[in-house]
Structures are given as structure tokens and as C-alpha cells.
Design an enzyme around this catalytic site. Structure first.
Site, PDB file in Angstrom:
ATOM      1  N   ASN A   9     -20.465   1.875  -0.126  1.00 24.67           N
ATOM      2  CA  ASN A   9     -19.283   1.121  -0.520  1.00 24.67           C
ATOM      3  C   ASN A   9     -19.509  -0.322  -0.062  1.00 24.67           C
ATOM      4  O   ASN A   9     -19.392  -0.621   1.118  1.00 24.67           O
ATOM      5  CB  ASN A   9     -18.038   1.718   0.151  1.00 24.67           C
ATOM      6  CG  ASN A   9     -16.781   0.907  -0.134  1.00 24.67           C
ATOM      7  OD1 ASN A   9     -16.812  -0.032  -0.927  1.00 24.67           O
ATOM      8  ND2 ASN A   9     -15.678   1.274   0.511  1.00 24.67           N
ATOM      9  N   TRP A  10     -19.843  -1.166  -1.015  1.00 20.70           N
ATOM     10  CA  TRP A  10     -20.186  -2.549  -0.650  1.00 20.70           C
ATOM     11  C   TRP A  10     -18.942  -3.367  -0.317  1.00 20.70           C
ATOM     12  O   TRP A  10     -19.060  -4.494   0.143  1.00 20.70           O
ATOM     13  CB  TRP A  10     -20.950  -3.219  -1.795  1.00 20.70           C
ATOM     14  CG  TRP A  10     -22.345  -2.696  -2.015  1.00 20.70           C
ATOM     15  CD1 TRP A  10     -22.893  -1.543  -1.496  1.00 20.70           C
ATOM     16  CD2 TRP A  10     -23.375  -3.302  -2.802  1.00 20.70           C
ATOM     17  NE1 TRP A  10     -24.190  -1.397  -1.912  1.00 20.70           N
ATOM     18  CE2 TRP A  10     -24.518  -2.475  -2.724  1.00 20.70           C
ATOM     19  CE3 TRP A  10     -23.450  -4.460  -3.581  1.00 20.70           C
ATOM     20  CZ2 TRP A  10     -25.710  -2.764  -3.392  1.00 20.70           C
ATOM     21  CZ3 TRP A  10     -24.632  -4.757  -4.243  1.00 20.70           C
ATOM     22  CH2 TRP A  10     -25.749  -3.919  -4.145  1.00 20.70           C
ATOM     23  N   LYS A  11     -17.783  -2.839  -0.652  1.00 14.98           N
ATOM     24  CA  LYS A  11     -16.519  -3.562  -0.427  1.00 14.98           C
ATOM     25  C   LYS A  11     -16.607  -4.944  -1.095  1.00 14.98           C
ATOM     26  O   LYS A  11     -17.272  -5.071  -2.123  1.00 14.98           O
ATOM     27  CB  LYS A  11     -16.206  -3.625   1.066  1.00 14.98           C
ATOM     28  CG  LYS A  11     -16.211  -2.216   1.697  1.00 14.98           C
ATOM     29  CD  LYS A  11     -15.652  -2.145   3.074  1.00 14.98           C
ATOM     30  CE  LYS A  11     -15.743  -0.700   3.560  1.00 14.98           C
ATOM     31  NZ  LYS A  11     -15.132  -0.487   4.866  1.00 14.98           N
ATOM     32  N   HIS A  97      -9.121   4.513  -0.924  1.00 12.72           N
ATOM     33  CA  HIS A  97      -9.722   4.022   0.317  1.00 12.72           C
ATOM     34  C   HIS A  97      -8.614   3.480   1.234  1.00 12.72           C
ATOM     35  O   HIS A  97      -7.643   2.891   0.763  1.00 12.72           O
ATOM     36  CB  HIS A  97     -10.745   2.926   0.003  1.00 12.72           C
ATOM     37  CG  HIS A  97     -11.598   2.590   1.179  1.00 12.72           C
ATOM     38  ND1 HIS A  97     -11.157   1.780   2.199  1.00 12.72           N
ATOM     39  CD2 HIS A  97     -12.847   2.996   1.527  1.00 12.72           C
ATOM     40  CE1 HIS A  97     -12.104   1.688   3.125  1.00 12.72           C
ATOM     41  NE2 HIS A  97     -13.142   2.422   2.743  1.00 12.72           N
ATOM     42  N   GLU A  99      -8.459   0.946   2.995  1.00 13.83           N
ATOM     43  CA  GLU A  99      -8.191  -0.493   2.873  1.00 13.83           C
ATOM     44  C   GLU A  99      -7.256  -0.761   1.699  1.00 13.83           C
ATOM     45  O   GLU A  99      -6.434  -1.667   1.744  1.00 13.83           O
ATOM     46  CB  GLU A  99      -9.518  -1.265   2.742  1.00 13.83           C
ATOM     47  CG  GLU A  99     -10.240  -1.329   4.087  1.00 13.83           C
ATOM     48  CD  GLU A  99     -11.745  -1.364   3.999  1.00 13.83           C
ATOM     49  OE1 GLU A  99     -12.303  -1.685   2.941  1.00 13.83           O
ATOM     50  OE2 GLU A  99     -12.390  -1.052   5.035  1.00 13.83           O
ATOM     51  N   GLU A 169     -12.507   9.702   5.956  1.00 10.65           N
ATOM     52  CA  GLU A 169     -12.772   8.439   6.636  1.00 10.65           C
ATOM     53  C   GLU A 169     -11.655   8.159   7.637  1.00 10.65           C
ATOM     54  O   GLU A 169     -10.612   7.600   7.257  1.00 10.65           O
ATOM     55  CB  GLU A 169     -12.830   7.287   5.617  1.00 10.65           C
ATOM     56  CG  GLU A 169     -13.925   7.439   4.585  1.00 10.65           C
ATOM     57  CD  GLU A 169     -14.399   6.078   4.067  1.00 10.65           C
ATOM     58  OE1 GLU A 169     -15.612   5.897   4.010  1.00 10.65           O
ATOM     59  OE2 GLU A 169     -13.572   5.216   3.733  1.00 10.65           O
ATOM     60  N   GLY A 175     -15.528   0.347  10.153  1.00 14.62           N
ATOM     61  CA  GLY A 175     -15.883  -1.024  10.513  1.00 14.62           C
ATOM     62  C   GLY A 175     -15.693  -1.338  11.989  1.00 14.62           C
ATOM     63  O   GLY A 175     -15.717  -2.499  12.397  1.00 14.62           O
ATOM     64  N   SER A 215     -18.365   3.948  10.099  1.00 16.55           N
ATOM     65  CA  SER A 215     -19.445   3.507  10.990  1.00 16.55           C
ATOM     66  C   SER A 215     -20.647   4.447  10.996  1.00 16.55           C
ATOM     67  O   SER A 215     -21.307   4.605  12.018  1.00 16.55           O
ATOM     68  CB  SER A 215     -18.930   3.291  12.418  1.00 16.55           C
ATOM     69  OG  SER A 215     -17.925   2.289  12.423  1.00 16.55           O
TER      70      SER A 215
HETATM   71  P1  13P Z   1     -18.194   1.231   7.654  1.00 13.99           P
HETATM   72  O1  13P Z   1     -19.380   2.111   7.401  1.00 13.99           O
HETATM   73  O2  13P Z   1     -18.479  -0.226   7.605  1.00 13.99           O
HETATM   74  O3  13P Z   1     -17.450   1.655   8.888  1.00 13.99           O
HETATM   75  O4  13P Z   1     -17.179   1.489   6.439  1.00 13.99           O
HETATM   76  C1  13P Z   1     -16.886   2.786   6.091  1.00 13.99           C
HETATM   77  C2  13P Z   1     -16.121   2.768   4.826  1.00 13.99           C
HETATM   78  O5  13P Z   1     -15.007   2.303   4.773  1.00 13.99           O
HETATM   79  C3  13P Z   1     -16.789   3.302   3.630  1.00 13.99           C
HETATM   80  O6  13P Z   1     -15.892   3.439   2.580  1.00 13.99           O
END
Ligand code: 13P
Length: 253
Positions: A9-11, A97, A99, A169, A175, A215
Site C-alpha cells: 500500500n503505497w498510500k 483502510h 486512514e 491492521e 506507521g 509495521s
Molecule cells: P505500515 O507498514 O507503514 O505500518 O502501514 C501499514 C498499512 O497501513 C498498510 O495498509
């Protein structure tokens, strides 16, 4: 046997040109044998999806998106539909997600509409669920995740769950560099299977792939991925560098 999936997931990271560099690096460095044993998916920003279509065309690396609108088309300025993703070759879409739940007020109800729309248009949802730190401290994490699964999968029939992937998650692990321990993650994955069994049946519960996200990196992936009910990873930060993403894929093999 559930085939493992490692999805990046590159966000909101990488320009079009930067995305091309990373895609080309993945393409050249990923071992062909590994790519046939593990499903590898990248979910870059929408703008970079045409680059994925071109660069990854002759590889086993699949691509997807990070969101859709819940309607087919029309006057929804700034939005992207599931049909558009399907037309450009997206295999997957990340939905729900944390976020998006947190910053864009997405509710289980809305996510449910998006899951249904993605399935209807032939794009496989990676449905994200997970509790906040506060909810874990209150001891209600299993209830929260069960509720997310139940509400987000409302009116999704058992047959369609063939194309569904779930990602656990925990919000406190995203993060933050804090990972759920393999035991903590495994415990929740078992709970998610119970929720699926209650909603559908033991077959659906047993065949649905459940990824861990939060993470995950090249150091902790092997241990997490060795748990019985962890079928892969949804990777944020560590998917932005070819070497660390590939090391996770290797660990999944
Ligand atoms: P990180 O791996 O940066 O913690 O992010 C996880 C995530 O939100 C994947 O969708």
C-alpha cells in the site's frame, strides 16, 4: 491451501516518474520462481496505475488501487469508480483502510457499499479491519473487529467471498514501528475466521485469506508469516523500497 499474498500500500507516495523507477526495480529484482509462489500486488496512487499497466504487463506482479467511489459513474467530482479500475486491469482495491475511516469519515456502512460495488465490477476488495489502541486497552478489540467484518460484508454472498481478502491492521501498529506480536496477530486472525464462520460457514472461513498489516518489515515478516492463520501482509512504509518489499515477499515463500 491458501496462497500467500504480499500487497504494497503505497498510500500518498511517489510521483509518476518515481513510481516507474520503483516498478522497474521490482520487476527486475523479483525472482520469477518467488512470484509464482506468492501473489504480489502493488497499490500505488491512482495516477501511477497506467505506469503499472505498462511496466508490469509481462510480469506476475499485480496492481490495484487504494479506494473507489461506491457508485458506477456520474456527477461525483474527483472520484474514481470500480469499473474504471477494472478497465485498466486492477486486480485489487484496498477498502476500509483505517486512514480512510479516520481522515475521510468512512463508516462500515459506506465501506459495505464499496465492497459490494468492487465485487460487482470484478475488482477484488482487500477489506481492512482493526482496532485502535484505546479499544484494545478497553479489551473490546475482538468485538470491534467482529462488528467491522459483519457490517462491511452485509449482503455479500458466500460465493463472492472467493474474491475477498481481509487485512487485519491494528491502528496502533500502522506507521508506528510497533508491530502486533505474532501471537497477538494470530489470535485476531482466528477470531476473524470465527466471524466469517458465523456469517457464512466453515468453508468460507477456511479459504479466505487474511493478511496482517502494521509495521511489517523485512525483519519481522518471517515470524509473522509463519503463523497458521496469517496468509500474507499488507505493507505500507516497507513497500516503498524494492529491497525491503522483496525481502518480505521472499519471507512469505
Ligand atoms: P505500515 O507498514 O507503514 O505500518 O502501514 C501499514 C498499512 O497501513 C498498510 O495498509
Amino acid at each position: 491451501m491458501r496462497k500467500k499474498i504480499v500487497a504494497g500500500n503505497w498510500k500518498m507516495n511517489k510521483t509518476f516518474d518515481e513510481s516507474r523507477v520503483l516498478m522497474n526495480e521490482l520487476k527486475s529484482k523479483l525472482n520469477k520462481d518467488t512470484a509464482s509462489k506468492v501473489e504480489v500486488v502493488i497499490c500505488p496512487p491512482f495516477l501511477c496505475i497506467p505506469a503499472a499497466k505498462e511496466i508490469l504487463a509481462d510480469t506476475k506482479i499485480m496492481y490495484g488501487a487504494q479506494n473507489i467511489h461506491n457508485r458506477d459513474d456520474g456527477a461525483f467530482t474527483g472520484e474514481i469508480s470500480a469499473s474504471m479500475l477494472h478497465a485498466i486491469g486492477c486486480e485489487y482495491v484496498i477498502l476500509g483502510h483505517s486512514e480512510r475511516r479516520q481522515y475521510f469519515n468512512e463508516t462500515n456502512h459506506l465501506i459495505n457499499f464499496k465492497v459490494i460495488k468492487a465485487l460487482e465490477k470484478g475488482v477484488k476488495p482487500i477489506l481492512c479491519v482493526g482496532e485502535t489502541l484505546e479499544q484494545r486497552e478497553q479489551g473490546i478489540e475482538k468485538k470491534i473487529v467482529d462488528e467491522q467484518i459483519t457490517l462491511c460484508l452485509k449482503d455479500v454472498c458466500a460465493m463472492d467471498t472467493d474474491n475477498l481478502v481481509i487485512a487485519y491492521e491494528p491502528v496502533w501498529a500502522i506507521g508506528t514501528g510497533k508491530t502486533a506480536s505474532p501471537e497477538q496477530a494470530e489470535e485476531m486472525h482466528v477470531e476473524i475466521r470465527k466471524s466469517l464462520e458465523n456469517l457464512y460457514n466453515a468453508t468460507v472461513a477456511g479459504r479466505t485469506r487474511i493478511l496482517y498489516g502494521g509495521s511489517m518489515n523485512d525483519k519481522n515478516a518471517k515470524e509473522l508469516l509463519s503463523m497458521n492463520n496469517i496468509d500474507g501482509g499488507l505493507i505500507g512504509g516497507a513497500s516503498l523500497k524494492a529491497d525491503s518489499f522483496i525481502a518480505i515477499i521472499e519471507a512469505a515463500k
